[in-house]
Design a protein around this motif. Structure first.
Motif, PDB file in Angstrom:
ATOM      1  N   ALA A   1       0.840  -1.194   0.000  1.00 24.13           N
ATOM      2  CA  ALA A   1       0.000   0.000   0.000  1.00 24.13           C
ATOM      3  C   ALA A   1       0.880   1.252   0.000  1.00 24.13           C
ATOM      4  O   ALA A   1       0.610   2.212  -0.719  1.00 24.13           O
ATOM      5  CB  ALA A   1      -0.927   0.006   1.210  1.00 24.13           C
TER       6      ALA A   1
ATOM      7  N   TYR B   1       0.985   3.690  -3.171  1.00 22.48           N
ATOM      8  CA  TYR B   1       0.559   5.071  -2.921  1.00 22.48           C
ATOM      9  C   TYR B   1       1.656   6.064  -3.308  1.00 22.48           C
ATOM     10  O   TYR B   1       1.392   7.071  -3.965  1.00 22.48           O
ATOM     11  CB  TYR B   1       0.158   5.270  -1.452  1.00 22.48           C
ATOM     12  CG  TYR B   1      -0.082   6.724  -1.152  1.00 22.48           C
ATOM     13  CD1 TYR B   1      -1.084   7.423  -1.831  1.00 22.48           C
ATOM     14  CD2 TYR B   1       0.724   7.428  -0.266  1.00 22.48           C
ATOM     15  CE1 TYR B   1      -1.280   8.770  -1.627  1.00 22.48           C
ATOM     16  CE2 TYR B   1       0.530   8.778  -0.056  1.00 22.48           C
ATOM     17  CZ  TYR B   1      -0.472   9.449  -0.737  1.00 22.48           C
ATOM     18  OH  TYR B   1      -0.648  10.783  -0.547  1.00 22.48           O
TER      19      TYR B   1
ATOM     20  N   LEU C   1       0.977   9.236  -6.045  1.00 16.93           N
ATOM     21  CA  LEU C   1       0.624  10.575  -5.562  1.00 16.93           C
ATOM     22  C   LEU C   1       1.050  11.727  -6.456  1.00 16.93           C
ATOM     23  O   LEU C   1       0.717  12.896  -6.204  1.00 16.93           O
ATOM     24  CB  LEU C   1       1.136  10.795  -4.129  1.00 16.93           C
ATOM     25  CG  LEU C   1       2.614  10.530  -3.797  1.00 16.93           C
ATOM     26  CD1 LEU C   1       3.538  11.494  -4.484  1.00 16.93           C
ATOM     27  CD2 LEU C   1       2.829  10.571  -2.293  1.00 16.93           C
TER      28      LEU C   1
ATOM     29  N   GLY D   1      -4.413   9.708   1.608  1.00 15.39           N
ATOM     30  CA  GLY D   1      -4.152   9.071   0.322  1.00 15.39           C
ATOM     31  C   GLY D   1      -3.766   7.613   0.460  1.00 15.39           C
ATOM     32  O   GLY D   1      -4.204   6.762  -0.316  1.00 15.39           O
ATOM     33  N   ILE D   2      -2.963   7.322   1.453  1.00 15.48           N
ATOM     34  CA  ILE D   2      -2.499   5.939   1.593  1.00 15.48           C
ATOM     35  C   ILE D   2      -3.647   5.035   2.038  1.00 15.48           C
ATOM     36  O   ILE D   2      -3.731   3.871   1.666  1.00 15.48           O
ATOM     37  CB  ILE D   2      -1.286   5.838   2.543  1.00 15.48           C
ATOM     38  CG1 ILE D   2      -0.669   4.430   2.476  1.00 15.48           C
ATOM     39  CG2 ILE D   2      -1.624   6.222   3.962  1.00 15.48           C
ATOM     40  CD1 ILE D   2       0.657   4.314   3.154  1.00 15.48           C
TER      41      ILE D   2
ATOM     42  N   MET E   1      -5.345   3.871  -0.983  1.00 13.08           N
ATOM     43  CA  MET E   1      -4.605   2.842  -1.709  1.00 13.08           C
ATOM     44  C   MET E   1      -4.769   1.486  -1.031  1.00 13.08           C
ATOM     45  O   MET E   1      -4.886   0.464  -1.703  1.00 13.08           O
ATOM     46  CB  MET E   1      -3.129   3.236  -1.794  1.00 13.08           C
ATOM     47  CG  MET E   1      -2.341   2.403  -2.764  1.00 13.08           C
ATOM     48  SD  MET E   1      -3.073   2.324  -4.431  1.00 13.08           S
ATOM     49  CE  MET E   1      -2.668   3.962  -5.048  1.00 13.08           C
TER      50      MET E   1
ATOM     51  N   ASN F   1       2.214   7.235 -11.920  1.00 14.36           N
ATOM     52  CA  ASN F   1       0.908   7.667 -11.413  1.00 14.36           C
ATOM     53  C   ASN F   1      -0.210   7.363 -12.409  1.00 14.36           C
ATOM     54  O   ASN F   1      -1.275   6.891 -12.024  1.00 14.36           O
ATOM     55  CB  ASN F   1       0.931   9.152 -11.030  1.00 14.36           C
ATOM     56  CG  ASN F   1       1.345  10.057 -12.178  1.00 14.36           C
ATOM     57  OD1 ASN F   1       2.090   9.643 -13.066  1.00 14.36           O
ATOM     58  ND2 ASN F   1       0.855  11.288 -12.175  1.00 14.36           N
TER      59      ASN F   1
END
Length: 893
Positions: free
Chosen positions: A684, A688, A692, A705-706, A709, A758
């Motif tokens: 993860a 992530y 990002l 954000g993580i 993910m 990304n």
RNA sequence: GGGCAAGUGGCGGAAUGGUAUACGCGGUAGUCUCAAAAACUACUGCUCGCUUGAGCGUGUGGGUUCGACUCCCUCCUUGCCCACCA
């Protein structure tokens, strides 16, 4: 639902162990068919442990390595520690531990963390720069350069950090702006003038931010300037990030100018370097640096002149004196020079705005066309003569224009006619064309403890022999340690604190080739270390006590990786307290020669070099990357390497910031990867980090954000578990998923090649969304290809999923050695085409066509014109129709 | 002062001459639940409008083009690197 977090770590540990047992990340270095050296910048092991910025960089490099491996390459991805140097030493000082002891602790912690981040490192090939088996070769490189005349000890004005008590290379001195009495900027930003006026700049040490002083000291230099043109020219033959190429080009700073000579009363003519010979007639004074050599030969300088020179030489003093700021200071020397064209007497001034180590240490003052000379002339009331037309009153004009007030040159144009002017000057014997560089020689000696000892011995007796190289002082005093005596072991000493500057006259160990000030290294306290037989005459010699700059350690480490299994001291048995007893001396020259043989001449080993892909931070654009190129070129010239550029391809990654600001200890926002790995799992975190933002631009790390993910990976996990639970008989192919799969493979493959991680992940997510939308049992191919695409980012989950789909559980075939999926170009073509219908360039409707329909302009036009939405905006018949197949049709009315 | 990036929703960011805001985060509503979490579904640039819809919209101002986030010029802002380099 069960708590899956500890299970994730369990799974990660399980696969780490399996991969290690099966050696899936250890290519056969001797017999590999498609060698691919995937290098990343090795970290310096700070006590705090691995920074999430390191994880970002390493993951990005590893994703590429894993991609290349799945594409049939034998990927060699080694890692090590850049553990020597001031950074580690300063920390050891702070906590009162010997750096050698601290190194063992940091090493353990770093390797523990580096094993958790899911990189496909080859752990059989680590290097640590403080390992005697490593720095033996650092010293060997020093000797080879010395013998080739590329290393010499000489007295030079150098940057001295009074806090670190060592010299610093120019590159290690940073210019810091200090804002005093800061006026807060108004929202409209109108007060920036106020800020500028309160700004003061000074050179400070990059490690401790102490203002540096300039000292005349004896130091070892590598003659990198001899390679300036090649370092510049060869930038053309390497595939590097453009901004790094630009940074190197600027740092080398090659400029073509003119050398002009002015007769003077100071005893010898004053040479100046200029890029503006067209302003020659505008010269109204000469300015020389306080360090200019001519000053030492002039006897009767006035007291105020001598005072100024003294004061100017201490830049630390300048930093303290608030009144000096950026304002130029200088003093009239009392002497005049003669302008070669007019024969006029012009005054010679001394000012510290003239740098000694660029050009000649003297400049011609052209106040009308140089803003610095203008400021100076204004302050000291010197005449200003304009020789280029077009300027304004009250400022220096640095633009182009017609040449005026310049006798024969009147009417010529600047800058176009500068070559003509250089010709003219050369014909008259007044000036000559000259190339100048910003690059200066590399200062490599450090008066510190934690580095590789410079393998040299000074002999008083030999110093009296005439030198073949004709050095100014020292004769043959400096003798190279015989290669068979390497390594010169760094002894374990109790008092390793920096000692600072001492006067040679008072020291009992004074055997320096020249008297005067010198930095004293901690090793000078170890009498046993210093004692050495002179390799030349066998008399009493004295070892060099300075150590190498840590950038020398890192300038060649990539050469060591493929041969680090040649160590004859296994890593765990290192004994710092008494290393000599552990390290048998090489028996013959041949043993030392192994390195040369293996790196330079063995076809098998040579295949791994130069490095195929190098990924690292742009902050090393000029330091590490330039030094590595220089060392490679020097070793190439000496016949030790078959290539003269060490890194065929280099890509710089961006900076990882946290919640909009730079991560730093002072802000207290440094992210420790351990916590995130524990909480969300390595996969993860990795995925992530890669998601990002664009990898070459960096991005913003946010906890929210993580979490997203982690959610994504669990979604995929559920999808695959659900499908494996369904049994194989119901699986089916779905045309729309065929298309999505092929399209995704193409997009992800393209993105990975260009390091656009990304968007690669975004494409995978879209594909996953499509698979989840389809409730029925899916063909296994859809899932397998999804796993392959995710494998570089999420290596643990991917292995878990791949093994769960594997029919044959008896043999282990890692997903990471599986072939990268291919796409069928035929299956990407959409059967429905969506077209935008525009009127005067504005989209008014969106219509669907079959692929066949969309090829007919007439049909598209007919259907488009039938649209109510379009009709509403079409007052009359279109004057013009623009038709782009499959994309738009635009009616111009 | 010089060089190099970059400026797009509430946020991270997609799109490099052709449907602006992919993907994700956040938010709103709902389903499930005793409840919460998780999961799932729908909506989510702004303004006006009951709706069909209309207008506006990629830092600023101009230009090129049928069409510009994208190319050119002006200015502004931010970040990084370098800097009294003659």
């Amino acid at each position: 639902m069960k708590n899956s977090k500890p299970k994730t770590r369990e799974m990660e540990e399980k696969w780490t162990k399996v991969w290690e047992e099966k050696k899936i990340y250890q290519p056969d270095l001797k017999n590999a068919k498609n060698p691919f050296f995937n290098l990343m910048m090795f970290p310096y092991p700070s006590a705090e442990g691995l920074h999430v910025g390191n994880v970002y960089a390493f993951t990005g490099a590893d994703v590429y390595g894993r991609f290349m491996r799945m594409n049939g390459n034998d990927v060699f991805e080694p890692i090590g520690l850049d553990g020597f140097g001031i950074h580690s030493e300063n920390y050891a000082l702070k906590i009162g531990k010997n750096p050698a002891d601290q190194a063992k602790i940091s090493e353990k912690n770093f390797y523990r963390q580096l094993k958790m981040i899911g990189n496909s490192f080859d752990w059989a090939h680590t290097v640590e720069t403080y390992d005697p088996e490593y720095y033996k070769w650092t010293q060997w490189i020093f000797l080879k350069l010395f013998k080739a005349g590329l290393a010499e000890k000489r007295k030079a004005p150098v940057n001295w950090c009074p806090s670190c008590k060592t010299v610093l290379a120019d590159e290690q001195v940073i210019q810091k702006s200090k804002i005093k009495n800061k006026i807060p900027a108004s929202p409209a930003g109108r007060s920036n003038l106020g800020d500028e006026e309160n700004e003061e700049r000074m050179g400070v040490c990059e490690r401790c931010e102490t203002p540096v002083e300039i000292k005349d000291l004896e130091q070892w230099f590598f003659k990198i300037t001899a390679f300036a043109d090649r370092l510049l020219e060869d930038l053309k033959k390497i595939d590097w990030s453009e901004k790094v190429i630009t940074a190197q080009r600027n740092w080398i700073g090659r400029k073509t100018g003119t050398m002009l000579s002015f007769e003077s009363e100071l005893g010898s003519p004053i040479e100046v370097f200029t890029t503006r010979p067209d302003t020659f007639h505008g010269v109204t004074f000469i300015v020389i640096s306080p360090y200019h050599p001519v000053l030492s030969s002039v006897k009767n300088l006035e007291n105020d002149v001598l005072e100024y020179i003294e004061k100017a030489k201490s830049s630390a003093e300048k930093a303290k004196d608030k009144t000096l700021k950026d304002e130029k200071t200088g003093v009239f020397s009392g002497y005049f020079a003669t302008h070669p064209l007019s024969g006029n007497k012009i005054p010679v001034w001394i000012a510290d705005y003239v740098l000694m180590d660029y050009g000649t240490g003297a400049v011609m003052g052209v106040p009308a066309h140089d803003s610095r000379d203008f400021d100076f002339a204004k302050k000291y009331d010197l005449p200003i003569v304009s020789v280029i037309g077009g300027g304004k009153e009250g400022e220096a004009y640095e633009g182009s224009g017609e040449i005026i007030n310049s006798s024969e040159w009147n009417g010529w144009e600047s800058p176009q006619d500068i070559p003509k002017i250089i010709d003219w000057l050369e014909k008259k014997g007044i000036g000559s064309k000259k190339v100048s560089y910003h690059l200066r020689d590399w200062l490599i000696s450090r008066q510190r403890y934690w580095g590789a000892p410079i393998p040299m011995i000074f002999c008083d007796k030999c110093a009296r022999l005439p030198s073949s190289r004709g050095e100014a002082s020292g004769g043959q005093g400096w003798q190279a340690v015989p290669e068979e005596d390497l390594p010169v072991i760094l002894p374990y000493i109790k008092n390793f604190k920096p000692l600072g500057i001492h006067s040679r006259h008072s020291a009992e160990l004074s055997r320096s080739p020249s008297s005067g000030q010198a930095g004293e290294a901690p090793l000078s306290q170890d009498k046993q270390f210093i004692e050495a037989k002179c390799p030349n005459c066998g008399g009493v010699g004295r070892r060099e006590t300075d150590v190498c700059d840590t950038f020398l350690d890192s300038s060649w480490y990539f050469l060591r990786y493929p041969v680090s299994d040649f160590k004859y001291i296994p890593f765990p048995s290192k004994n710092w307290e008494n290393p000599k007893s552990q390290i048998p001396k090489p028996k013959t020259d041949r043993e030392i020669g192994n390195w040369k043989l293996e790196i330079g001449n063995s076809a098998q080993r040579a295949a791994w070099l130069p490095v195929h892909m190098y990924i690292g931070g742009a902050e090393h654009s000029v330091l590490h990357l330039l030094y590595s190129r220089f060392i490679a070129k020097a070793l190439f010239d000496l016949g030790f390497l078959a290539f003269d550029e060490p890194f065929s391809k280099f890509r710089a990654h961006g900076l990882l910031i946290k919640d909009g600001g730079k991560m730093s200890k002072s802000r207290g926002n440094v992210v420790n990867p351990d916590q995130y790995i524990e909480r969300f799992g390595t996969d993860a975190l990795r995925t992530y980090l890669m998601f990002l933002g664009p990898f070459d631009q960096g991005g913003d790390f946010r906890d929210a954000g993580i979490e997203g993910m982690e959610r994504f990976l669990r979604r995929v996990d559920r999808l695959i578990n659900y499908q494996t639970g369904l049994g194989s008989d119901k699986k089916k192919q779905i045309p729309s998923l065929d298309q999505a799969m092929n399209k995704t493979i193409r997009e992800v493959t393209d993105d990975l090649q260009g390091l656009r991680y990304n968007t690669a992940i975004a494409h995978i997510m879209e594909y996953v969304n499509e698979l989840i939308r389809e409730k029925s049992a899916l063909d296994e191919e859809y899932l397998k290809n999804l796993i392959f695409l995710l494998a570089p980012f999420a290596p643990f989950y991917s292995e878990e999923w791949f093994q769960s789909l594997s029919e044959d559980k008896s043999t282990f075939n890692s997903v990471h050695l599986h072939k990268w999926p291919e796409y069928d170009p035929e299956n990407i073509i959409e059967d429905i085409v969506i077209m935008a219908i525009q009127v005067n360039g504005k989209t008014r409707d969106i219509l669907e066509f079959t692929t066949a329909e969309s090829k007919s302009e007439a049909l598209v036009k007919e259907r488009a014109l039938a649209s109510e939405k379009v009709k509403r905006h079409m007052g009359s018949e279109p004057k013009k129709v623009i038709y782009v197949e499959g994309k738009i049709i635009n009616f111009v009315v």
